[in-house]
Design a protein around this motif. Structure first.
Motif, short mmCIF file in Angstrom:
data_model
loop_
_atom_site.label_atom_id
_atom_site.label_comp_id
_atom_site.label_asym_id
_atom_site.label_seq_id
_atom_site.Cartn_x
_atom_site.Cartn_y
_atom_site.Cartn_z
N GLN A 213 0.82 -1.21 0.00
CA GLN A 213 0.00 0.00 0.00
C GLN A 213 0.86 1.26 0.00
O GLN A 213 0.56 2.23 -0.70
CB GLN A 213 -0.94 0.00 1.21
N GLY A 214 1.94 1.25 0.77
CA GLY A 214 2.82 2.41 0.78
C GLY A 214 3.48 2.65 -0.57
O GLY A 214 3.60 3.79 -1.04
N ALA A 215 3.92 1.56 -1.22
CA ALA A 215 4.53 1.70 -2.55
C ALA A 215 3.52 2.23 -3.55
O ALA A 215 3.85 3.08 -4.40
CB ALA A 215 5.08 0.34 -3.00
N ALA A 216 2.28 1.74 -3.47
CA ALA A 216 1.25 2.22 -4.39
C ALA A 216 0.95 3.70 -4.16
O ALA A 216 0.72 4.46 -5.11
CB ALA A 216 -0.03 1.39 -4.22
N LEU A 217 0.96 4.14 -2.91
CA LEU A 217 0.72 5.55 -2.61
C LEU A 217 1.85 6.43 -3.15
O LEU A 217 1.60 7.51 -3.70
CB LEU A 217 0.58 5.74 -1.10
N ALA A 218 3.08 5.99 -2.96
CA ALA A 218 4.21 6.76 -3.50
C ALA A 218 4.10 6.91 -5.01
O ALA A 218 4.34 7.98 -5.57
CB ALA A 218 5.52 6.08 -3.11
N ALA A 219 3.70 5.81 -5.69
CA ALA A 219 3.55 5.86 -7.13
C ALA A 219 2.41 6.79 -7.54
O ALA A 219 2.51 7.54 -8.52
CB ALA A 219 3.31 4.46 -7.68
N ALA A 220 1.29 6.75 -6.81
CA ALA A 220 0.14 7.59 -7.14
C ALA A 220 0.47 9.07 -6.96
O ALA A 220 0.07 9.91 -7.78
CB ALA A 220 -1.05 7.20 -6.27
N LEU A 221 1.20 9.41 -5.91
CA LEU A 221 1.60 10.80 -5.69
C LEU A 221 2.59 11.24 -6.77
O LEU A 221 2.51 12.37 -7.27
CB LEU A 221 2.21 10.96 -4.30
N ARG A 376 -14.01 -2.49 -0.53
CA ARG A 376 -12.78 -3.24 -0.80
C ARG A 376 -12.40 -3.07 -2.27
O ARG A 376 -13.25 -3.19 -3.16
CB ARG A 376 -12.98 -4.71 -0.47
N MET A 377 -11.13 -2.80 -2.53
CA MET A 377 -10.65 -2.58 -3.89
C MET A 377 -9.15 -2.85 -3.93
O MET A 377 -8.51 -2.95 -2.90
CB MET A 377 -10.97 -1.15 -4.34
N PRO A 378 -8.56 -2.97 -5.13
CA PRO A 378 -7.11 -3.15 -5.22
C PRO A 378 -6.36 -2.01 -4.54
O PRO A 378 -6.82 -0.86 -4.54
CB PRO A 378 -6.85 -3.17 -6.73
N LYS A 379 -5.22 -2.32 -3.97
CA LYS A 379 -4.46 -1.31 -3.25
C LYS A 379 -4.02 -0.16 -4.15
O LYS A 379 -3.90 0.98 -3.71
CB LYS A 379 -3.25 -1.95 -2.57
N GLY A 380 -3.81 -0.45 -5.44
CA GLY A 380 -3.48 0.62 -6.37
C GLY A 380 -4.61 1.62 -6.53
O GLY A 380 -4.38 2.83 -6.63
N GLU A 381 -5.85 1.13 -6.52
CA GLU A 381 -7.00 2.02 -6.63
C GLU A 381 -7.19 2.82 -5.34
O GLU A 381 -7.53 4.01 -5.38
CB GLU A 381 -8.25 1.21 -6.95
N VAL A 382 -6.97 2.19 -4.18
CA VAL A 382 -7.02 2.92 -2.92
C VAL A 382 -6.00 4.05 -2.95
O VAL A 382 -6.30 5.19 -2.57
CB VAL A 382 -6.72 1.97 -1.73
N ALA A 383 -4.80 3.75 -3.43
CA ALA A 383 -3.74 4.76 -3.50
C ALA A 383 -4.13 5.91 -4.41
O ALA A 383 -3.91 7.09 -4.08
CB ALA A 383 -2.44 4.11 -3.97
#
Length: 405
Positions: A213-221, A376-383
């Motif tokens: 989840q943290g990696a996905a958030l960094a990518a989304a930002l 509930r959704m993929p962590k990339g979508e949450v990010a």
């Protein structure tokens, strides 16, 4: 987008008709659009209509003698500022993930050294198929950007995720990919993964966090234009490309790395930081002795989230995470108040949920204004959704996303 050159690859699918409007909107913003059609795309839109809207020749054939003599597919793939694939079919995604190049579109995508933005479109079962999920994960790891797909009714009569994102959302994603995103100029610090607290040189205390989840958030930002400092413990997933990575092992090392990364405009504490460390960690491997266990004495680790939220160089938005196994709502709100942060993103990590270390997440977003539960959704979508909310909270909303709503 004024003066930017966009290489637009149109895949074969009913969503290809949206590509015509995308061409028009890109040109309205001053972009030059160089269109590429797959053979399947020509079953849905004609080269003449695409060429007329783009005011540019349509490229279709890998072995076109004129094109190869004048420019060549390698130069075509590298002369653009951004490559957009809309619609991106399951077939195109599969070719990209596996490095296949058997037509002009796939060859361009393999040969380009520019950022690539995909707008997937396919049947919901195709999108949810494990092969497509693997391909998406691999492409994201390779730095490929995604916008959508959206949920809704489909031409085939089914309902679910798989509709191509609407044109305003694709435009917003393209602007972000070109460095013109809403978080351009914003410095974000994101912590991720577990920490390992040594018992001796070969053993440690840790938790089950994968760091996904943290990696996905960094990518989304990053995708929204932010400059991201990614402070990660020993995670199971690799860090995203295009961010500044600072690797640590322990909570104390993470605290030091965060302090060095500040000041920042945004802090996201997604790491599962150990609450305690072994105060009397051994300098050599502890030996097993019959009838005796080594006495381990624990000491409290630094509270990174509270330190950032109460520091003199406090970022404008401080976001923490709360992994709970019971009483989620009360514990999340109590943590937000106790830590002094602006938001808490809470989730239920009870073993039955499969969230800790899994590919999906179901979060409760807690702010001073109240709380909301996300499905509930993929962590990339949450990010992606969290990053967009963070942009709005910092006064930098997505122009295209707002128009799409």
């Amino acid at each position: 987008m004024q003066g930017r050159r966009i290489l637009l690859v149109i895949g074969g699918g009913i969503a290809a008709f949206k590509a015509l409007d995308l061409v028009r909107r890109l040109r309205e913003r001053g972009a030059e659009v160089v269109p590429v059609l797959t053979r399947a795309a020509e079953e849905f839109v004609t080269p003449l209509s695409v060429s007329a809207l783009a005011a540019h020749k349509v490229h279709r054939d890998l072995f076109d003698l004129t094109d190869e003599a004048e420019m060549g597919h390698i130069e075509l793939s590298r002369s653009a500022d951004l490559v957009v694939v809309a619609p991106a079919t399951a077939n195109l995604m599969g070719k990209m993930a596996q490095g296949l190049a058997d037509d002009l579109a796939s060859t361009l995508l393999l040969a380009t050294d520019k950022r690539v933005l995909l707008a997937p479109a396919m049947n919901v079962r195709m999108w949810e198929h494990p092969a497509t999920r693997r391909n998406e994960a691999l492409l994201r790891h390779d730095g490929v950007l995604f916008v959508g797909p959206d949920e809704g009714p489909m031409a085939c009569g089914e309902f679910g995720a798989g509709r191509m994102a609407e044109v305003p959302a694709i435009l917003a994603a393209a602007e972000a990919a070109l460095g013109d995103g809403p978080l351009r100029g914003v410095r974000a610090v994101v912590t991720s993964g577990p920490t390992h607290e040594p018992i001796d040189p070969v053993r440690y205390v840790a938790n089950r966090s994968s760091g996904a989840q943290g990696a996905a958030l960094a990518a989304a930002l990053r995708d929204l234009g932010a400059t991201v400092v990614f402070v990660t413990g020993p995670a199971a997933v690799p860090p995203p490309s295009g961010v500044e990575v600072r690797r640590v092992e322990t909570a104390r090392e993470m605290m030091a790395a965060v302090r060095q990364a500040l000041p920042a405009d945004l802090f996201v504490g997604a790491a599962a930081v150990a609450d305690w460390h072994v105060e009397n960690a051994a300098g050599r491997k502890l030996k097993k002795e019959r009838g005796a266990m080594p006495p381990l004495r624990f000491a409290e680790n630094p509270d990174i989230l509270r330190a950032v939220a109460s520091g003199a160089d406090r970022p404008g938005l401080v976001v923490g995470f709360a992994a709970e196994t019971d009483d989620l709502a009360a514990n999340a709100e109590a943590k937000r108040l106790r830590k002094g942060c602006d938001w808490i993103v809470a989730n239920d990590v009870s073993p039955a949920t499969g969230i800790m270390g899994g590919a999906e997440n179901a979060v409760r977003l807690v702010t001073a204004e109240g709380a909301e539960d996300w499905p509930r959704m993929p962590k990339g979508e949450v990010a992606r959704r969290l990053a967009e909310r963070m942009a709005a909270a910092l006064g930098r909303p997505l122009r295209g996303a707002e128009a799409a709503e």
